[in-house]
Design a protein around this motif. Structure first.
Motif, PDB file in Angstrom:
ATOM      1  N   VAL A  46       0.778  -1.337  -0.036  1.00  0.00           N
ATOM      2  CA  VAL A  46      -0.158   0.090  -0.138  1.00  0.00           C
ATOM      3  C   VAL A  46       0.913   1.272   0.014  1.00  0.00           C
ATOM      4  O   VAL A  46       1.879   1.377   0.738  1.00  0.00           O
ATOM      5  CB  VAL A  46      -0.889   0.186   1.250  1.00  0.00           C
TER       6      VAL A  46
ATOM      7  N   ARG B 299      -1.708  -0.893  -3.890  1.00  0.00           N
ATOM      8  CA  ARG B 299      -3.076  -0.155  -3.619  1.00  0.00           C
ATOM      9  C   ARG B 299      -2.363   1.358  -3.105  1.00  0.00           C
ATOM     10  O   ARG B 299      -1.478   1.367  -2.652  1.00  0.00           O
ATOM     11  CB  ARG B 299      -3.941  -0.720  -2.606  1.00  0.00           C
TER      12      ARG B 299
ATOM     13  N   ALA C 111      -7.555   0.515   2.219  1.00  0.00           N
ATOM     14  CA  ALA C 111      -6.596  -0.096   1.553  1.00  0.00           C
ATOM     15  C   ALA C 111      -6.116  -1.310   1.967  1.00  0.00           C
ATOM     16  O   ALA C 111      -5.808  -2.450   1.214  1.00  0.00           O
ATOM     17  CB  ALA C 111      -5.492   0.824   1.315  1.00  0.00           C
TER      18      ALA C 111
END
Length: 121
Positions: A56, A88, A118
Motif C-alpha cells: 500500500v 494499492r 486499502a
C-alpha cells in the motif's frame, strides 16, 4: 509492525516503510516528482524474489505529484502484478487524486480513501 524511515530534506520527499499484517506500507510525505525517483522507485517495487507481494502506498502527506510520480506508481504496479501481488494507493489528497484521475491511473491501481480501507481491500 516494522518501521524504517528516511526523513526528507526541505522540499523533498520522506519515506517510511512499515509492515502491517504482512502488507508493506510505504508512507510518503512531500512532493512525488522527478527528484524523488531514486528514493521512491526502489521502495515501491516488491523485493526481488518475493511471491505475491502486497503493498500500500500511503499518500496522505503527498502534497504534489507530477508525471514522474505517476510513472513510479505504474512501474511498481506492474512489478507487483508480475510477482502475482498487488499495489494499492491510500488517502491521496484531492490535488494528487485529481492528477491520478486525469491520467486514468485510478482505473489501473485501486485507490482507497483511507489506509485502513486499502489494507482491507
Amino acid at each position: 509492525m516494522v518501521t524504517d524511515t528516511h526523513p526528507a530534506q526541505p522540499g523533498h520527499l520522506s519515506v517510511e516503510r512499515s509492515t502491517v499484517d504482512g502488507v508493506r506500507v510505504i508512507t510518503l510525505c512531500g512532493e512525488l516528482d522527478h527528484a524523488a525517483r531514486g528514493v521512491v522507485g526502489d521502495v515501491l517495487h516488491p523485493p526481488t524474489g518475493e511471491v505475491s507481494p502486497r503493498t500500500v502506498a500511503d499518500l496522505t502527506e503527498v502534497t504534489f505529484m507530477d508525471s514522474s510520480g505517476i510513472n513510479l506508481l505504474i512501474a511498481a504496479h506492474r512489478a507487483a502484478e508480475e510477482a502475482q501481488g498487488w499495489l494499492r494507493v491510500a488517502a491521496a489528497q484531492q490535488p494528487v487524486l485529481r492528477v491520478m484521475e486525469l491520467v486514468g491511473i485510478d482505473a489501473l491501481i485501486p485507490c482507497h480513501p483511507t489506509l485502513r480501507q486499502a489494507l482491507e481491500g
